[in-house]
Design a protein around this motif. Structure first.
Motif, PDB file in Angstrom:
ATOM      1  N   ALA A  78       0.836  -1.195   0.000  1.00  0.00           N
ATOM      2  CA  ALA A  78       0.000   0.000   0.000  1.00  0.00           C
ATOM      3  C   ALA A  78       0.875   1.251   0.000  1.00  0.00           C
ATOM      4  CB  ALA A  78      -0.932  -0.008   1.213  1.00  0.00           C
ATOM      5  N   LEU A  79       0.374   2.294  -0.640  1.00  0.00           N
ATOM      6  CA  LEU A  79       1.049   3.581  -0.678  1.00  0.00           C
ATOM      7  C   LEU A  79       0.287   4.568   0.194  1.00  0.00           C
ATOM      8  CD1 LEU A  79       1.818   3.913  -4.491  1.00  0.00           C
ATOM      9  CD2 LEU A  79       3.465   3.455  -2.700  1.00  0.00           C
ATOM     10  N   ARG A  80       1.014   5.476   0.819  1.00  0.00           N
ATOM     11  CA  ARG A  80       0.393   6.563   1.546  1.00  0.00           C
ATOM     12  C   ARG A  80       0.306   7.784   0.645  1.00  0.00           C
ATOM     13  NH1 ARG A  80       4.439   7.031   6.462  1.00  0.00           N
ATOM     14  NH2 ARG A  80       5.805   7.064   4.646  1.00  0.00           N
ATOM     15  N   VAL A  81      -0.622   8.661   0.964  1.00  0.00           N
ATOM     16  CA  VAL A  81      -0.722   9.908   0.208  1.00  0.00           C
ATOM     17  C   VAL A  81       0.581  10.693   0.330  1.00  0.00           C
ATOM     18  CG1 VAL A  81      -1.976  12.089  -0.006  1.00  0.00           C
ATOM     19  CG2 VAL A  81      -3.221   9.983   0.453  1.00  0.00           C
ATOM     20  N   ASN A  82       1.213  10.602   1.489  1.00  0.00           N
ATOM     21  CA  ASN A  82       2.477  11.307   1.684  1.00  0.00           C
ATOM     22  C   ASN A  82       3.566  10.786   0.752  1.00  0.00           C
ATOM     23  OD1 ASN A  82       4.256  13.131   3.466  1.00  0.00           O
ATOM     24  ND2 ASN A  82       5.302  11.167   3.603  1.00  0.00           N
ATOM     25  N   ALA A  85       3.051  12.721  -2.242  1.00  0.00           N
ATOM     26  CA  ALA A  85       3.234  14.156  -2.008  1.00  0.00           C
ATOM     27  C   ALA A  85       4.709  14.536  -1.957  1.00  0.00           C
ATOM     28  CB  ALA A  85       2.524  14.561  -0.723  1.00  0.00           C
ATOM     29  N   TRP A  86       5.529  13.752  -1.239  1.00  0.00           N
ATOM     30  CA  TRP A  86       6.921  14.170  -1.101  1.00  0.00           C
ATOM     31  C   TRP A  86       7.699  13.970  -2.398  1.00  0.00           C
ATOM     32  CZ3 TRP A  86      11.390  11.431  -1.835  1.00  0.00           C
ATOM     33  CH2 TRP A  86      11.327  10.040  -1.801  1.00  0.00           C
ATOM     34  N   ILE A 236       9.999  12.319   5.177  1.00  0.00           N
ATOM     35  CA  ILE A 236       9.430  12.370   6.524  1.00  0.00           C
ATOM     36  C   ILE A 236       8.048  13.007   6.450  1.00  0.00           C
ATOM     37  CG2 ILE A 236       9.699  13.322   8.840  1.00  0.00           C
ATOM     38  CD1 ILE A 236      12.699  13.276   8.402  1.00  0.00           C
ATOM     39  N   PRO A 237       6.997  12.363   6.974  1.00  0.00           N
ATOM     40  CA  PRO A 237       5.652  12.947   6.920  1.00  0.00           C
ATOM     41  C   PRO A 237       5.591  14.269   7.689  1.00  0.00           C
ATOM     42  CG  PRO A 237       5.562  10.604   7.485  1.00  0.00           C
ATOM     43  CD  PRO A 237       7.004  11.018   7.558  1.00  0.00           C
TER      44      PRO A 237
END
Length: 267
Positions: A78-82, A85-86, A236-237
């Motif tokens: 799974a991928l995070r939105v962050n 974004a980064w 880093i989130p």
């Protein structure tokens, strides 16, 4: 000195470890074929990519291509939105806004579900939903997926799109004009295009041919130690938001000190 060897019947088989608990998991190892070697790549139709740039937007098209590359690179993880974004060097809200535009244009379908107490976005990329190419033919490129993890965050979205344009031009437009670059990538003018070309030249992604002086597209070099450290910090989130808050706090303290000095002077 006499040696006494145990009788074969007295030998005992190794017993399971008595420390095993009722909830201990057993994993059975089976022979597997040797995994293939090679670089993970994503097959991209750059002609279709620039159609999406023209119809939807440069950022939205790059987000779509990034999603395809990470889907190929991470598989079922799974991928995070962050994560998106980064790499694009934007906020999470910008990613969601661009994703909504891709939904409206019919390129993406997504649905938010609660999986094990975590909000998860299930994304489906619609196949074959690109308008007919305004160019002569499709141009497929095998793009290494590590470019999107290492090169894109370092050079930025627009410069990376210019680099993709140059890769797209190699097979069928070796003599492209800067005006066509400006129009295809949706830049603000020739000076904007030249600035990004110089940026690619500084990073050795573009070099001059020793004989005729034409620009030659090069593959990215591995990131340096400082660049790898920068990539780790970018991942880093909430780092950007924290830096903004620290900057605002430092500015408020500075203004407060000026006010106190002013009162102390005229007191």
């Amino acid at each position: 000195m006499d040696l006494f060897l145990p009788h074969p019947s007295s030998r005992r088989l190794p017993r399971p470890d008595h420390a095993l608990q009722d909830d201990t998991r057993l994993r059975f190892v089976t022979p597997r074929p040797e995994p293939p070697e090679g670089v993970s790549t994503v097959r991209a139709d750059l002609s279709a990519f620039f159609v999406v740039v023209d119809r939807v937007g440069r950022n939205e098209a790059l987000l779509l291509l990034l999603t395809k590359a990470l889907r190929q690179r991470t598989g079922l993880l799974a991928l995070r939105v962050n994560d998106l974004a980064w790499m694009l060097r934007v906020s999470n809200r910008s990613v969601i806004r661009w994703l909504d535009r891709l939904v409206k244009s019919g390129h993406v379908v997504y649905h938010v579900e609660d999986l094990w107490g975590i909000d998860t976005v299930l994304v489906e990329i619609v196949a074959g939903n690109v308008e007919p190419h305004r160019y002569d033919r499709a141009v497929h490129q095998e793009l290494p997926t590590h470019w999107f993890v290492q090169v894109l965050p370092l050079v930025g979205r627009t410069t990376f799109t210019v680099y993709l344009y140059l890769l797209w031009c190699e097979p069928h437009r070796p003599g492209t004009h800067i005006d066509h670059l400006t129009e295809s990538v949706k830049l603000f003018g020739r000076s904007h295009a030249r600035w990004h070309l110089r940026k690619l030249t500084r990073r050795a992604l573009l070099t001059r041919h020793p004989e005729d002086g034409t620009l030659v597209v090069r593959d990215p070099t591995p990131p340096t130690r400082s660049e790898r450290l920068r990539l780790r910090f970018l991942a880093i989130p909430h780092l950007r938001r924290s830096l903004v808050h620290l900057a605002v706090l430092a500015g408020a303290v500075f203004v407060l000190l000026l006010v106190l000095l002013w009162f102390a002077r005229f007191a």
